[in-house]
Design an enzyme around this catalytic site. Structure first.
Site, mmCIF file in Angstrom:
data_model
loop_
_atom_site.group_PDB
_atom_site.id
_atom_site.type_symbol
_atom_site.label_atom_id
_atom_site.label_comp_id
_atom_site.label_asym_id
_atom_site.label_seq_id
_atom_site.Cartn_x
_atom_site.Cartn_y
_atom_site.Cartn_z
ATOM 1 N N HIS A 175 0.827 -1.209 0.000
ATOM 2 C CA HIS A 175 0.000 0.000 0.000
ATOM 3 C C HIS A 175 0.862 1.261 0.000
ATOM 4 C CE1 HIS A 175 -3.824 -2.198 1.622
ATOM 5 N NE2 HIS A 175 -3.680 -2.303 0.311
ATOM 6 N N HIS A 216 -4.692 -5.772 -10.606
ATOM 7 C CA HIS A 216 -3.332 -5.310 -10.347
ATOM 8 C C HIS A 216 -2.383 -5.695 -11.484
ATOM 9 C CE1 HIS A 216 -3.744 -3.674 -6.289
ATOM 10 N NE2 HIS A 216 -4.537 -4.684 -6.017
#
Length: 397
Positions: free
Chosen positions: A244, A372
């Protein structure tokens, strides 16, 4: 073929989309196993259907055959998750298409907004109505103007707000808001994205040596030991999450690139987030990147996830483009090589590996979606701003 090169990424994008097509189900997009078979026992997840709708919408704009049909399938499927009585979307449907739980979550709604923006840009049938409601729900239910951040979770009829606040859902809201600003032309969405970054990163990440707290109470006080007994939770793990940090770094760079006058702190923050994550989680003697660390930077969950290294390489590519610093070019080269060696298979990218790079399913079973991986092989070919929905047509063949 050099991993990470334009040719390599083009080939990977085609392979990822071919694998992702297998996830189409009557009710949306389903959960795939390691070999690309549908897990018929798994409930339909809103976040998966929304993210796959986003992927196929961008794929259509890039000239991928039949992708519009799949994007429109996703738009129709999202209607099945919709709460026609109270508004918003349920996060999970069972085999009878009934809600498996009734809460309304910012994380999933951020992906509905992202899918709505991408599918609208792609010209998908039904996308305009989806976008109208997705923007309304985010603006009126999740955006908290006083806090300058998003609320996390409501009950079914929007009468009870849970006390938890999360960085993860706010991060994905930043991504969706950048799309919304570009697709709708409403700059207030970019202002909201900036407000989130100023607080979550400028206050919380900076105040914790750039190891970002993920979990907070109702007034945005960090909860340092949240899920300490369940550290490998897929959405709310204990500790700091290097993946993150990379993702926030990339989003801040994209936000800065979208502004006429980027704030002075933005480049500093993007570089510091990446630097601390690299210092904590990247080992010259071990490939890839562990899922989480503690507050001193020691790994806690050492499994390697494909999404973590995908976001690492995207952050490095974005920072190299933005700053020209060859440090980031070198990091990207390393991570592309590791993706190619360890994660790429003929059945899509592996979702999770152990610390020794063997099979693992501690957190993830199978391969839920292509979001992703698709971003990793697509975004480096595009400008940092505006959003990919406005620029991806340059990839069309």
């Amino acid at each position: 073929m050099v991993p990470g090169s334009e040719q390599w990424r083009d080939e990977q994008r085609r392979a990822i989309l071919a694998f992702a097509r297998r996830s189409k189900t009557e009710g949306g997009f389903g959960w795939l196993d390691n070999d690309g078979g549908l897990d018929t026992e798994a409930n339909l997840q809103l976040w998966i259907t929304a993210r796959m709708t986003y992927v196929f919408s961008l794929a259509h704009l890039a000239g991928e055959p039949d992708a519009l049909e799949l994007a429109e399938h996703g738009v129709r499927a999202l209607a099945a998750f919709h709460d026609d009585v109270n508004g918003g979307w349920y996060s999970e449907l069972d085999a009878t298409s009934a809600p498996a739980q009734t809460g309304k979550f910012c994380y999933e709604h951020a992906f509905v907004l992202l899918a709505a923006c991408a599918s609208f840009a792609a010209g998908a049938s039904g996308a305009e109505a989806l976008l109208d409601e997705a923007t309304l729900v985010h603006r009126t239910r999740f955006w908290d103007a006083d806090a300058g951040r998003c609320r996390e979770e409501w009950n079914e009829d929007w009468t009870e707000l849970d006390g938890y606040r999360g960085a993860n859902s706010n991060m994905h809201s930043v991504e969706a808001y950048l799309f919304a600003a570009d697709v709708t032309g409403d700059a207030s969405w970019r202002d909201r994205a900036l407000a989130i970054c100023e607080r979550v990163i400028g206050i919380h990440a900076r105040g914790h040596q750039w190891r970002l707290p993920e979990h907070y109470d109702h007034d945005w006080t960090p909860i340092a030991n949240y899920n300490v007994e369940k550290p490998a939770d897929p959405f709310r793990p204990f500790g700091a999450t290097p993946g993150h940090a990379f993702e926030w770094s990339r989003l801040i760079v994209q936000l800065a690139a979208s502004l006429d006058k980027p704030r002075p702190w933005m480049q500093e923050a993007a570089e510091a987030l990446l630097a601390q994550a690299v210092s904590d989680a990247v080992d010259d003697d071990a490939p890839a990147i562990p899922y989480t660390t503690d507050w001193h930077g020691s790994p806690v969950v050492e499994e390697r996830f494909h999404w973590v290294i995908a976001e690492a390489v995207l952050a490095a590519e974005a920072l190299h483009t933005y700053t020209g610093d060859t440090l980031y070019e070198g990091l990207a080269r390393r991570w592309w090589s590791e993706i190619d060696e360890y994660f790429v298979t003929e059945h899509g990218w592996i979702h999770e590996l152990s610390a020794t790079m063997g099979p693992s399913a501690r957190t993830w079973q199978g391969k839920p979606d292509a979001y992703h991986a698709f971003n990793a092989v697509t975004l480096p070919s595009l400008p940092l701003a505006p959003c990919p929905a406005k620029t991806i047509e340059r990839l069309a063949v």
